[in-house]
Motif scaffolding. Structure first.
Motif, short mmCIF file in Angstrom:
data_model
loop_
_atom_site.label_atom_id
_atom_site.label_comp_id
_atom_site.label_asym_id
_atom_site.label_seq_id
_atom_site.Cartn_x
_atom_site.Cartn_y
_atom_site.Cartn_z
N ASP A 41 44.84 43.59 34.09
CA ASP A 41 44.98 45.16 34.12
C ASP A 41 44.22 45.10 35.73
O ASP A 41 42.67 45.41 36.06
N VAL A 88 41.32 45.90 38.88
CA VAL A 88 41.12 47.78 39.21
C VAL A 88 40.60 48.24 40.30
O VAL A 88 41.34 49.31 40.96
N LEU A 89 41.33 47.04 41.36
CA LEU A 89 41.88 47.41 42.56
C LEU A 89 43.39 46.69 43.23
O LEU A 89 43.35 45.36 42.14
N THR A 100 32.80 40.59 38.17
CA THR A 100 34.00 40.80 38.77
C THR A 100 35.18 39.97 39.01
O THR A 100 34.81 38.62 40.34
N ARG A 149 42.83 41.74 45.17
CA ARG A 149 43.21 42.63 43.46
C ARG A 149 42.40 41.79 42.74
O ARG A 149 41.32 41.10 42.99
N THR A 150 41.33 42.82 42.13
CA THR A 150 40.19 42.28 41.16
C THR A 150 40.15 43.44 40.22
O THR A 150 41.19 43.80 39.13
N TYR A 151 40.08 42.34 39.25
CA TYR A 151 40.30 42.14 37.48
C TYR A 151 38.12 43.20 36.92
O TYR A 151 36.74 42.61 37.43
N ARG A 152 38.21 43.34 36.03
CA ARG A 152 37.61 43.54 35.58
C ARG A 152 36.51 42.56 34.91
O ARG A 152 37.32 41.85 34.75
#
Length: 782
Positions: free
Chosen positions: A179, A181-182, A200, A377-380
């Protein structure tokens, strides 16, 4: 199938850019796994059995949750037990989540089966969707026994959408890895500035392929203090010792204060640039294009709000740029290596301000002459992505990520010096150091992970005929339980691979080679010759460790029980194999062959990955008290050069025949009367040899490199293929391929270094193998 074709235009063919008809989607289903996809009325569904012999299980659900095979025009008559088991695989977990979100119950579902043991490679079946719904496809298969051939393989799913409005002329971004974040699409000629906290994950994805993205990151802490401290390419190259970082030990990007800012975690391309600036207005002006959008101006605009002073040219990490240094030291570029969906993932090591661009360069090959979009894309930080490098069996194949073998965690207890080898992570050295590993193998015992060796199951009534037609050795003489080392050659006599053939039964063989090229070649030849033989990849179903050294027999004899009709470890002959179990009748199953790559008495132990920890524990418990140590690639290279054993890419390639590679004994032209691929060329090459592999002894301690020239005076007469310092011989030794007139024992040659002329290393031609030429140690005759 005819659904895919390589991109071709103006006389250029690009197999790495497959073209699908409009509206067709290609969705691989991994062997042992499954896939879920939405379908709509009128969609054409095609399944392809990629390697043959693989059952597919299909279940369809209507939007109201009812299971209904009528959606694909079939009657449900199959209990999809294999599909249910596939939900425990990595791909199956995504299917499980899709079912849970939709509220669909797979427990009571019935489905349809396609293909089976007799299906041929690329057999297909096509259905038309009678309505909207969710389609689930599995390529089921359980753990393969080391003694069997039931390896699960991939199924390809193609969807041709009925709604022409959904036909894609461009690639859509692939699904996120978690999922996000960005999730931002950057159009060519734009830049995007974003902040990320430490930990991140940042994914920079080339959606269409052949598009470049400049990346820069600043320490937010330094920016808040009014100091610009961004990634510095020169500092990065200095700190890593590489042109650009890659996943593994040398993976960080640094600033000039030697603070690491990001770490590369995954990379599916492996070709980037840290030498050039982001494109500038000056570059376009000098080329005659005034007012052209450029990444430097876009970066300046994006960073202005952070008080970062503008630059005429921004040093950046130029992801996907294909930059090289030519023979004249010029910096040159070409089209990127990236393909649709390729990406780089980095992890923030501190709080960062980042900028990413989609390069607008359309006046040279930098973006394949056609700038396209970049997905960011960024992820937690809580997500967990394993370090991996992307690789492909063939240019047109799907990307695969570097894998951990079943024995990885066992070896990782002894080292952090782990590198990528043929798509897997393997130890280079252990904490003991390569010298201790080496001497343990020579004097006691060592254990090494050889799981990346490629395994292919060759089965069927014509299996023997196929191998007889494709390898140089006489397979007709191979007995059940016997192993033979052989070469695989192309029509012109150049080597595709070397490896071993195991005869499992009358009509079942196992091919173990260095690369997938040979296994794919066998499959292609089965089709071309019209033979009833299956060739299926079992590499990920069979892990193997080599236990080598004079104590190897004693160690393994303590661990493994063999059935009464099989030879024991003590009885096992050279180039023979047996089936065994740990401890007794009910123990973990393995296959043991008396083979190796060290020149010492040795064995290889094969098992399913799920059993690898138990196999390691049992061998380690018996071997460690006797002085056995883990062995890495560095020590192995010394051992195999001393033993005169060939290595792909060094002693041979597809321009080198077995005679030139020093393994002419694998080509018995007199005793093998049957024809095989490359025979005519090899007969001609043998009758008029141009080059031969020789052993060299050098003065001093300087070790030449692979590829160094071998000269007589000013004239080059050969090339060094491998060289090491030999601890047991106490001298530098080498293998070299030289022109036949200069391969006479005792001839004095020189190895050129620097430019090949300014520095010379005197060398003398000697017999090889340099150590134990009679192979008495490998035969157990200590």
């Amino acid at each position: 199938m005819g659904l895919e074709a390589p991109f071709a235009r103006s006389g250029v063919v690009a197999p790495g850019l497959p073209v699908l008809p409009p509206g067709v989607e290609r969705l691989p289903v991994p062997g042992g796994g499954s896939r879920a996809v939405e379908i709509r009325a009128g969609d054409e569904i095609t399944l392809v059995d990629r390697e043959g012999g693989q059952r597919a299980e299909v279940v369809a659900f209507r939007p109201d949750g009812r299971c209904d095979a009528g959606l694909i025009g079939k009657a449900a008559d199959w209990v999809p037990d294999g599909l249910r088991l596939s939900l425990d695989s990595q791909s199956g977990r995504l299917v499980r989540r899709a079912l849970e979100r939709a509220g669909f119950d797979l427990g009571a579902a019935l489905g349809v089966a396609a293909f089976g043991p007799e299906s041929r490679p690329n057999d297909s079946v096509t259905w038309i969707a009678a309505g909207d719904g969710l389609l689930i496809v599995a390529a089921p298969g359980g753990p393969m026994s080391p003694a069997e051939n039931d390896t699960p393989t991939d199924i390809l799913l193609y969807l041709r959408r009925a709604d022409a409005g959904e036909a894609r002329t461009r690639h859509a971004p692939p699904d996120p890895l978690a999922d996000p974040v960005l999730d931002v699409n950057i159009q060519p000629g734009d830049a995007y500035v974003y902040e990320v906290p430490a930990g991140t994950w940042i994914q920079i994805l080339d959606v269409q392929g052949r598009e470049c993205s400049d990346f820069q990151a600043f320490s937010k802490r330094a920016l808040d203090a009014g100091i610009d401290r961004e990634i510095d390419p020169t500092a990065t190259r200095t700190m890593t010792g590489t042109a650009y970082p890659m996943p593994g030990l040398h993976s960080k990007f640094w600033n000039v204060d030697f603070e690491p800012l990001v770490e590369v975690v995954q990379d599916t391309v492996g070709r980037h640039d840290t030498f050039g600036l982001a494109c500038t207005s000056r570059y376009y002006e000098d080329m005659g294009y005034f007012g052209h959008r450029n990444c430097t101006d876009n970066i300046n605009t994006g960073l202005a709000s952070y008080g970062v002073r503008p630059r005429a040219g921004w040093p950046a990490i130029n992801f996907f740029f294909n930059t090289m240094i030519d023979a004249d030291h010029g910096i040159v570029g070409d089209e990127p290596w990236s393909r649709p969906g390729d990406y780089v993932m980095v992890r923030a090591l501190t709080d960062l301000v980042c900028v990413s661009t989609a390069c607008p360069d359309d006046i040279d090959p930098a973006n394949g002459w056609n700038p396209t979009d970049i997905q960011l894309r960024t992820y937690r930080p809580e997500e967990n992505f394993q370090r991996a490098i992307g690789w492909r069996k063939r240019p047109e194949d799907d990307v695969e990520m570097t894998k951990e073998t079943g024995f990885h965690d066992c070896f990782a207890q002894h080292t952090r010096d782990i590198g990528e080898y043929q798509g897997y992570w393997l130890a280079n050295t252990t904490r003991a150091g390569w010298q201790e590993e080496y001497w343990a193998c020579r004097e006691k015992a060592a254990i090494m992970d050889l799981s990346p060796l490629r395994k292919y199951e060759v089965t069927g009534p014509d299996a023997e005929a196929l191998l007889q037609a494709c390898v140089t050795r006489n397979i007709a003489k191979l007995a059940v339980g016997q192993v033979v080392y052989t070469a695989v050659c192309a029509q012109h006599g150049g080597m595709i691979d070397d490896g071993t053939v195991f005869r499992m039964s009358d009509h079942a063989f196992r091919w173990i080679g260095g690369t997938d090229d040979s296994g794919l070649f066998l499959r292609e030849q089965a089709e071309a010759l019209g033979l009833n033989a299956h060739v299926r990849n079992s590499t990920d179903q069979l892990c193997n460790v080599a236990v080598q050294g004079r104590l190897s027999r004693e160690i393994l004899a303590e661990v493994f029980w063999t059935p009464p009709d099989r030879p024991t470890v003590e009885e096992l002959g050279w180039f023979r194999f047996t089936i065994a179990r740990i401890g007794g009748f009910d123990g973990v199953p393995v296959m043991i062959s008396r083979t190796g790559y060290t020149g010492e008495l040795g064995y290889e132990v094969f098992c399913h990955p799920k059993d690898a920890p138990a196999v390691w524990d049992a061998i380690w418990a018996a071997g460690a008290p006797k002085g056995m140590v883990p062995l890495g690639l560095t020590a192995l290279d010394v051992l195999r050069v001393e033993a005169g054993l060939a290595f792909a890419g060094h002693e041979f390639d597809d321009q080198t025949d077995p005679f030139e590679a020093g393994i002419g004994f694998t080509v018995p032209l007199k005793s093998k009367e049957d024809d095989f691929v490359g025979r005519a060329a090899l007969e001609a090459r043998k009758s008029s040899p141009q080059r031969r592999l020789v052993g060299l002894e050098l003065e001093g301690r300087e070790v030449p490199s692979h590829g160094d020239c071998v000269r007589v005076g000013r004239v080059q007469v050969g090339v060094v293929t491998s060289a090491v310092w030999s601890p047991i011989l106490k001298k530098v030794i080498a293998l070299a391929r030289v022109n036949t007139p200069h391969g006479t024992e005792g001839e004095v040659l020189e190895i050129g270094r620097l430019d090949g002329h300014q520095k010379r290393l005197p060398a003398r031609v000697v017999p090889f193998p340099h150590f134990d030429p009679s192979k008495s140690r490998a035969k157990g005759e200590y």
